[in-house]
Write an enzyme that holds these catalytic residues in place. Structure first.
Site, PDB file in Angstrom:
ATOM      1  N   ASP A   1     -32.828 -42.173  33.005  1.00  0.00           N
ATOM      2  CA  ASP A   1     -33.319 -41.155  32.081  1.00  0.00           C
ATOM      3  C   ASP A   1     -34.472 -41.668  31.234  1.00  0.00           C
ATOM      4  O   ASP A   1     -35.390 -40.908  30.885  1.00  0.00           O
ATOM      5  CB  ASP A   1     -32.185 -40.669  31.171  1.00  0.00           C
ATOM      6  CG  ASP A   1     -31.359 -39.587  31.847  1.00  0.00           C
ATOM      7  OD1 ASP A   1     -31.386 -39.511  33.088  1.00  0.00           O
ATOM      8  OD2 ASP A   1     -30.679 -38.824  31.137  1.00  0.00           O
TER       9      ASP A   1
ATOM     10  N   CYS B   1     -25.145 -45.935  34.510  1.00  0.00           N
ATOM     11  CA  CYS B   1     -26.028 -45.208  33.601  1.00  0.00           C
ATOM     12  C   CYS B   1     -26.001 -43.694  33.789  1.00  0.00           C
ATOM     13  O   CYS B   1     -25.711 -43.195  34.874  1.00  0.00           O
ATOM     14  CB  CYS B   1     -27.465 -45.709  33.761  1.00  0.00           C
ATOM     15  SG  CYS B   1     -27.667 -47.420  33.234  1.00  0.00           S
ATOM     16  N   ASP B   2     -26.339 -43.027  32.702  1.00  0.00           N
ATOM     17  CA  ASP B   2     -26.709 -41.622  32.661  1.00  0.00           C
ATOM     18  C   ASP B   2     -25.795 -40.722  33.495  1.00  0.00           C
ATOM     19  O   ASP B   2     -24.604 -40.654  33.233  1.00  0.00           O
ATOM     20  CB  ASP B   2     -28.188 -41.485  33.032  1.00  0.00           C
ATOM     21  CG  ASP B   2     -29.056 -42.278  32.049  1.00  0.00           C
ATOM     22  OD1 ASP B   2     -28.892 -42.068  30.850  1.00  0.00           O
ATOM     23  OD2 ASP B   2     -29.851 -43.110  32.481  1.00  0.00           O
ATOM     24  N   LYS B   3     -26.313 -40.081  34.551  1.00  0.00           N
ATOM     25  CA  LYS B   3     -25.526 -39.081  35.270  1.00  0.00           C
ATOM     26  C   LYS B   3     -24.654 -39.684  36.360  1.00  0.00           C
ATOM     27  O   LYS B   3     -23.870 -38.978  36.982  1.00  0.00           O
ATOM     28  CB  LYS B   3     -26.454 -38.023  35.880  1.00  0.00           C
ATOM     29  CG  LYS B   3     -27.456 -37.453  34.887  1.00  0.00           C
ATOM     30  CD  LYS B   3     -26.789 -36.979  33.608  1.00  0.00           C
ATOM     31  CE  LYS B   3     -27.779 -36.797  32.482  1.00  0.00           C
ATOM     32  NZ  LYS B   3     -28.309 -38.028  31.930  1.00  0.00           N
TER      33      LYS B   3
ATOM     34  N   CYS C   1     -28.383 -49.268  28.207  1.00  0.00           N
ATOM     35  CA  CYS C   1     -29.050 -49.490  26.913  1.00  0.00           C
ATOM     36  C   CYS C   1     -28.044 -49.662  25.777  1.00  0.00           C
ATOM     37  O   CYS C   1     -27.017 -48.987  25.727  1.00  0.00           O
ATOM     38  CB  CYS C   1     -30.017 -48.352  26.631  1.00  0.00           C
ATOM     39  SG  CYS C   1     -31.387 -48.294  27.810  1.00  0.00           S
TER      40      CYS C   1
ATOM     41  N   GLU D   1     -33.897 -33.865  28.750  1.00  0.00           N
ATOM     42  CA  GLU D   1     -33.593 -34.513  27.479  1.00  0.00           C
ATOM     43  C   GLU D   1     -34.818 -34.519  26.581  1.00  0.00           C
ATOM     44  O   GLU D   1     -35.943 -34.664  27.044  1.00  0.00           O
ATOM     45  CB  GLU D   1     -33.128 -35.955  27.709  1.00  0.00           C
ATOM     46  CG  GLU D   1     -31.715 -36.054  28.217  1.00  0.00           C
ATOM     47  CD  GLU D   1     -31.203 -37.482  28.257  1.00  0.00           C
ATOM     48  OE1 GLU D   1     -29.976 -37.641  28.394  1.00  0.00           O
ATOM     49  OE2 GLU D   1     -32.006 -38.424  28.180  1.00  0.00           O
TER      50      GLU D   1
ATOM     51  N   SER E   1     -31.031 -37.039  24.533  1.00  0.00           N
ATOM     52  CA  SER E   1     -30.543 -38.359  24.889  1.00  0.00           C
ATOM     53  C   SER E   1     -29.509 -38.780  23.855  1.00  0.00           C
ATOM     54  O   SER E   1     -29.562 -38.345  22.692  1.00  0.00           O
ATOM     55  CB  SER E   1     -31.700 -39.358  24.884  1.00  0.00           C
ATOM     56  OG  SER E   1     -31.226 -40.682  24.819  1.00  0.00           O
TER      57      SER E   1
END
Length: 563
Positions: A87, A128-130, A200, A453, A479
Site C-alpha cells: 500500500d 502486509c495490508d490486504k 511498517c 487509501e 491507511s
C-alpha cells in the site's frame, strides 16, 4: 498404511491414494517427492513473499522455518505463492485502485490452490495490508485445519536521536512545502525511517491485522508483535508448522475457533489497541466467511464499552516493538480480562482456550506506559468510532484515538473534491485553511474504484500544520498510518447516490465524534433541488478486472465484499 494415517490424510488421498492415482504419484515423483512423503499428510504452505514489499522480502526464511516444523511433526509441506500489493508504494497513484480488490484475489487463489490440490491442512504466511485478511478469508472458506504465522513487524527507524517510521516521511512532504524542513533532511529521513524487513513499525493495517489474527485464535501468541528480525520469529514459525499437525490430528478447524466469542474478542482488542480503521472493512469480510455477521452497530456498541489502552504510532510515541516488550497481545487481553471484557472460553489454534493460554503464559503487562492499566486508560472508549447522520446514514468510521481534542466536535466549511489528486494539490498549494473540511468523494469501493487509501492527503494536512484545525471526510478509506480528524468509509458513497456527492463548496458540516454524528447542515428544500439535477459521476475504467469488481462490490458498511 496405518488406520490413523489414513484418517489424517483422507483429503490428500484424493490425489495420492489408490491404483487410479498412479499418474498423480508420477507427477509428485517428478518434484523429487518420495513415496514416504506422499503417504504423510500434505500441508499447503501459502507464501506471499516477493521482492517488492519490505514486509515480505524475508518470508522465504519464515516459510523455511514453517516447513521445518511441518517435517519435524511428520508432515510433508508443499509451498505455493500468492500475490501482494504494498500500500505504501501504491499510494497516491492508480496503483491504489488495486489494493483492496487484491484481498478477494488472494482469498480466491488460496481456495483454488487448496481445492485443486487437496491439502490436508494449511499454514498461511502473510504480513502486509490486504494479504492478511485475504488469507484469513480463505482459511474460513476452506475450513480445513489451518494456522497463520506472519513475517512480523519492522523496527522503528532513528534520525538524530528520534525514533521515526514511514508516516514521518509522508508528513515531511508538507513540512518541506512549508519551508520547515529542507530536502537534505527529507533525504536523510527517507534513508532511515524504514530500517529493514517487516510490516511498517506502527499500528497500521498490517500490524493491526496480524495482532487480530492472534486475538481471533488463528495464530499463535506472539504472532502480532515479535519483530521480523528477531530469532523468536523463526522459532514461532517452526512452532506453527508443528502445531498445524496437532490441529490436523485433533481435527480442529478454523470455524471451530472463529465463533461469536472470537468476534467479540477481535473487536475488543481492536478498540483497546487503537487499530487501523481498515479493520472495519476486513473483520466483517473475514467473519462473513464463517457465516458470522459483524455490523458497524456491533463495532460501535463494543467501542463504547471498551477502554483504549494503547497509543501506538500514529496515535502516540510507541511502536509495535514496544508493545511486544510490554507483553504483547496476551498482556492486553489479560488487562481487559480484569474487567471481564474478554471471552476467555474461546478456543484457539493452540488447542486451548484463551484463558488457558493466558494462564500458561502468565500473561501480564510489563510496561504500563505502553499498555495502560484497565482502570487508568487513555480513554474510556475504544480507538474507533462509528458516526451516522444525514451525510452517512449507513455509517462512517474515524480513528478517534488519533484525533486532536480540538477536532472532536466542530462545525467545518466544506471544500469538496472529486478525487484524491485534486485534494492533495489544493492542500499542498496552501488553499486549505483552518476550519475547512476537505471532502474527497468518488473514491469508494465502486466510485474509486477500489476504495483508495488517503494517507497522502491526511499526511499533507498534518505536515502543513493543519492537523488541529482541518478535517478530512471521504467515501474512500485511510491507511492505518493516518491521523487527525480523518473520517472515512462514508456510506452510501457518492457513486451510489450518497449525499456526499451533493456537498458544495462552503456548506457547513457538523462533526460530533463523542455524539457519533456527521451531518451536512443544508436544509431539505435546497438538498431536494440539488438532487433533482444531480447524476452520480461514473469514472472511466479501463481495467477488465476493475470493471468486474465494480459490478460486484458492496458498500464499505458491508466490508466491501463481493456479492
Amino acid at each position: 498404511m496405518p488406520a490413523a494415517t489414513k484418517r489424517m490424510t483422507a483429503r490428500s488421498a484424493k490425489m495420492t491414494g489408490g491404483l487410479e492415482k498412479a499418474p498423480h504419484r508420477s507427477l509428485l515423483a517428478a518434484l523429487g517427492m518420495t513415496r514416504e512423503e506422499m503417504r504423510r499428510p500434505l500441508i499447503g504452505v501459502a507464501n506471499s513473499a516477493n521482492e517488492i514489499i519490505p514486509g515480505h522480502i524475508h518470508l522465504d526464511k519464515i516459510v523455511q522455518a514453517v516447513k521445518d516444523g511441518v517435517r519435524m511433526a511428520g508432515g510433508t509441506p508443499m509451498e505455493f505463492p500468492t500475490i501482494g500489493v504494498c500500500d505504501g508504494l501504491a499510494m497516491n497513484h492508480e496503483g491504489m485502485h488495486f489494493s483492496l480488490p487484491s484481498r478477494e484475489l488472494i482469498a480466491d487463489s488460496i481456495e483454488i490452490m487448496a481445492s485443486g490440490h487437496p491439502f490436508d491442512a494449511l499454514v498461511l504466511v502473510p504480513n502486509c495490508d490486504k494479504v492478511v485478511p485475504g488469507m484469513l478469508m480463505a482459511a474460513l472458506r476452506l475450513n480445513i485445519p489451518t494456522i497463520v504465522v506472519s513475517g512480523g513487524p519492522m523496527l522503528a527507524g532513528e534520525v538524530r536521536g528520534k525514533r521515526v517510521d514511514l508516516i514521518n516521511v509522508f508528513e515531511a512532504v508538507g513540512r518541506v512545502k512549508l519551508g520547515k524542513m529542507d530536502e537534505s533532511e527529507l533525504a536523510e529521513l527517507e534513508e532511515c525511517a524504514c530500517p529493514g524487513c517487516g510490516s511498517c513499525a506502527g499500528m497500521f493495517t498490517a500490524n493491526s491485522m496480524n495482532c487480530l489474527s492472534e486475538t481471533i485464535g488463528l495464530a499463535l501468541p506472539g504472532n502480532g508483535t515479535i519483530p521480523a528480525i528477531d530469532a523468536a520469529r523463526i522459532r514461532l514459525a517452526k512452532r506453527a508448522g508443528m502445531q498445524v499437525m496437532e490441529l490436523l490430528k485433533r481435527n480442529i478447524r478454523p470455524r471451530d475457533i472463529v465463533t461469536e466469542k472470537s468476534v467479540k474478542n477481535a473487536v475488543r482488542l481492536d478498540m483497546a489497541l487503537g487499530c487501523s480503521t481498515n479493520t472495519v472493512l476486513h473483520l466483517p469480510a473475514i467473519f462473513r466467511e464463517a457465516g458470522l455477521d459483524l455490523t458497524l452497530a456491533i463495532f460501535d456498541e463494543l467501542s463504547r464499552s471498551t477502554p483504549n489502552l494503547c497509543r501506538l504510532s500514529p496515535a502516540g510515541p510507541d511502536y509495535i516493538q514496544d508493545l511486544n516488550a510490554a507483553g504483547g497481545i496476551p498482556a492486553v487481553m489479560a488487562e481487559l480480562s480484569k474487567a471481564g471484557l474478554i471471552e476467555t472460553g474461546a478456543l484457539t489454534c493452540t488447542g486451548k482456550t484463551v484463558g488457558e493460554n493466558l494462564a500458561e503464559l502468565k500473561a501480564a503487562v510489563r510496561n504500563h506506559e505502553v499498555v495502560r492499566p484497565i482502570d487508568a486508560p487513555y480513554a474510556k472508549q475504544g480507538g474507533i468510532a462509528v458516526l451516522t447522520g444525514n451525510l452517512a446514514p449507513l455509517g462512517a468510521v474515524v480513528k478517534q484515538s488519533a484525533v486532536a481534542p480540538e477536532m472532536m466536535k466542530r462545525t467545518a466549511k466544506a471544500r469538496p473534491f472529486d478525487s484524491e489528486e485534486a485534494a492533495v494539490a489544493a492542500i499542498l498549494a496552501g488553499e486549505i485553511k483552518p476550519g475547512d473540511a476537505v471532502v474527497i468523494r468518488y473514491e469508494g469501493p465502486k466510485g474509486g474504484p477500489g476504495m483508495r487509501e488517503m494517507l497522502t492527503p491526511t499526511s499533507s494536512i498534518m505536515g502543513m500544520g493543519l492537523g488541529e484545525s482541518v478535517a478530512l471526510i471521504t467515501d474512500g478509506r485511510f491507511s492505518g498510518g493516518s491521523r487527525g480528524a480523518a473520517i472515512g468509509h462514508v456510506s452510501p458513497e457518492a457513486a451510489s447516490g450518497g449525499l456526499i456527492g451533493l456537498v458544495q463548496d462552503g456548506d457547513a458540516i457538523e462533526i460530533d465524534i463523542p455524539g457519533r454524528t456527521l451531518n451536512l447542515l443544508v436544509d431539505e428544500d435546497t438538498l431536494a433541488q440539488r438532487k433533482a439535477s444531480h447524476r452520480p459521476k461514473r469514472k472511466s475504467v479501463k481495467s477488465p478486472f476493475l470493471k468486474r469488481y465494480v459490478k460486484h462490490v458492496t458498500s464499505a458498511a458491508q466490508g466491501a465484499v463481493l456479492e
